[in-house]
Design a protein around this motif. Structure first.
Motif, PDB file in Angstrom:
ATOM      1  N   ASP A 124      13.819  26.134  24.884  1.00  0.00           N
ATOM      2  CA  ASP A 124      15.007  26.150  25.727  1.00  0.00           C
ATOM      3  C   ASP A 124      15.798  27.386  25.367  1.00  0.00           C
ATOM      4  O   ASP A 124      16.000  27.674  24.186  1.00  0.00           O
ATOM      5  CB  ASP A 124      15.873  24.907  25.466  1.00  0.00           C
ATOM      6  N   ASP A 177      19.550  19.290  24.437  1.00  0.00           N
ATOM      7  CA  ASP A 177      18.903  18.739  23.239  1.00  0.00           C
ATOM      8  C   ASP A 177      19.778  17.641  22.628  1.00  0.00           C
ATOM      9  O   ASP A 177      20.253  17.771  21.499  1.00  0.00           O
ATOM     10  CB  ASP A 177      18.673  19.889  22.231  1.00  0.00           C
ATOM     11  N   HIS A 233      19.014  16.282  19.081  1.00  0.00           N
ATOM     12  CA  HIS A 233      18.724  17.333  18.085  1.00  0.00           C
ATOM     13  C   HIS A 233      17.264  17.291  17.642  1.00  0.00           C
ATOM     14  O   HIS A 233      16.951  17.204  16.458  1.00  0.00           O
ATOM     15  CB  HIS A 233      19.669  17.230  16.874  1.00  0.00           C
ATOM     16  N   GLU A 234      16.370  17.354  18.626  1.00  0.00           N
ATOM     17  CA  GLU A 234      14.933  17.383  18.332  1.00  0.00           C
ATOM     18  C   GLU A 234      14.432  18.814  18.159  1.00  0.00           C
ATOM     19  O   GLU A 234      13.395  19.040  17.544  1.00  0.00           O
ATOM     20  CB  GLU A 234      14.166  16.687  19.463  1.00  0.00           C
ATOM     21  N   ALA A 235      15.169  19.756  18.722  1.00  0.00           N
ATOM     22  CA  ALA A 235      14.740  21.163  18.667  1.00  0.00           C
ATOM     23  C   ALA A 235      15.274  21.853  17.416  1.00  0.00           C
ATOM     24  O   ALA A 235      16.334  21.490  16.892  1.00  0.00           O
ATOM     25  CB  ALA A 235      15.233  21.896  19.909  1.00  0.00           C
ATOM     26  N   ARG A 278      17.228  24.776  16.379  1.00  0.00           N
ATOM     27  CA  ARG A 278      18.210  25.531  17.157  1.00  0.00           C
ATOM     28  C   ARG A 278      18.506  26.872  16.501  1.00  0.00           C
ATOM     29  O   ARG A 278      19.092  26.931  15.416  1.00  0.00           O
ATOM     30  CB  ARG A 278      19.490  24.719  17.275  1.00  0.00           C
ATOM     31  N   ARG A 282       9.594  21.988  19.390  1.00  0.00           N
ATOM     32  CA  ARG A 282      10.655  22.443  20.293  1.00  0.00           C
ATOM     33  C   ARG A 282      11.543  23.446  19.584  1.00  0.00           C
ATOM     34  O   ARG A 282      11.954  23.227  18.443  1.00  0.00           O
ATOM     35  CB  ARG A 282      11.546  21.268  20.728  1.00  0.00           C
ATOM     36  N   LEU A 318      15.099  25.770  20.447  1.00  0.00           N
ATOM     37  CA  LEU A 318      16.201  26.129  21.340  1.00  0.00           C
ATOM     38  C   LEU A 318      16.757  27.465  20.845  1.00  0.00           C
ATOM     39  O   LEU A 318      16.973  27.640  19.645  1.00  0.00           O
ATOM     40  CB  LEU A 318      17.266  25.034  21.295  1.00  0.00           C
TER      41      LEU A 318
END
Ligand code: 4H6
Length: 239
Positions: A4, A74, A77-79, A81, A104, A106
């Motif tokens: 993302d 998100d 908060h799986e990505a 960042r 993942r 971001l």
């Protein structure tokens, strides 16, 4: 792998549709979703920046549309960042390899003079830089991260290419490559590459790699991994 990207300049990422990475995206191994931070503003002027507290030049991106956009994209908060910033940890091939193992990622792109520190404190895991120079925004750095990671996704590189034989995999810079014609404007392809002796070719390529690394990046030599070039029997002992 899903990326993302959050930005106020989504047009930068149109390039992803026309490149080799576009193929991997179409094949479904790779998903890149672009989100316009401006869509998360709540005022009628869709304002994403303001003057800095304490004074100084330029504008700073306000925290709310950024944090709201990150939470929308998100929520659990799986990505991992990332925030692209000149004060981040510098990207290198090791970092790229470890990013490629994430499910993942971001990426937040900062523009203007950067973003309000509280958005970073609240919503970012890691600040990352692509090198010691300053750009007008984090969009090109985000594309660099996506491109370098995409090379590790199945189907992005052709079957004959690989990420294991290139610059940096042994810690040295890559040897020179040649293709037809054998003689181009009087410059001949090195003889050793024509006679098909694989031992000689490997030795020549190592020598050239060492030469170019000594010349351009002598700092890399102390950590280079030269085990694979030792005679097979002595590899273990000399480790
Ligand atoms: C964060 C803070 C990344 C992001 C400041 C971003 C280089 C890199 C930016 C800024 C970037 C890199 C805004 C500071 C414009 C200078 C965006 N530049 N800048 N090396 N710029 O990865 O003014």
């Amino acid at each position: 792998m899903k990326f993302d990207v959050l930005t106020v300049f989504p047009e930068y990422f149109d390039i992803l549709n026309t490149s080799i990475i576009g193929k991997a995206i179409k094949n479904g191994q790779f998903d890149v979703q672009i989100t316009n931070i401006r869509d998360f503003t709540k005022d009628k002027h869709k304002k994403t920046d303001d003057t800095p507290y304490g004074g100084g030049a330029g504008m700073v991106m306000t925290p709310d549309p950024i944090v709201s956009a990150i939470e929308a994209v998100d929520p659990n908060h799986e990505a991992l960042r990332l925030y692209m910033s000149p004060r981040g940890r510098t990207l290198n091939q090791k970092t790229v390899e470890s990013l490629a193992k994430e499910q993942r990622i971001l990426i937040l792109c900062g523009d203007y003079e950067g973003i309000d520190q509280r958005a970073i404190d609240l919503a970012i895991d890691e600040e990352m830089s692509i090198g010691d120079y300053v750009l007008t925004g984090g969009e090109l750095p985000a594309l660099v991260v996506i491109n370098s990671v995409a090379r590790y996704i199945d189907g992005v590189l052709g079957s004959s290419e690989s990420t294991s034989e290139e610059s940096f995999s042994n810690g040295l810079l890559e040897y020179p490559q040649y293709t037809r014609p054998e003689n181009y404007r009087g410059l001949k392809v090195p003889e050793v590459l024509l006679n098909g002796n694989h031992k000689d070719i490997e030795a020549w390529r190592l020598e050239k790699s060492l030469e170019i690394t000594q010349k351009n990046r002598p700092d890399l030599l102390k950590d280079a991994d030269l085990k694979e070039y030792l005679p097979k029997k002595s590899r273990k002992k000399r480790g």
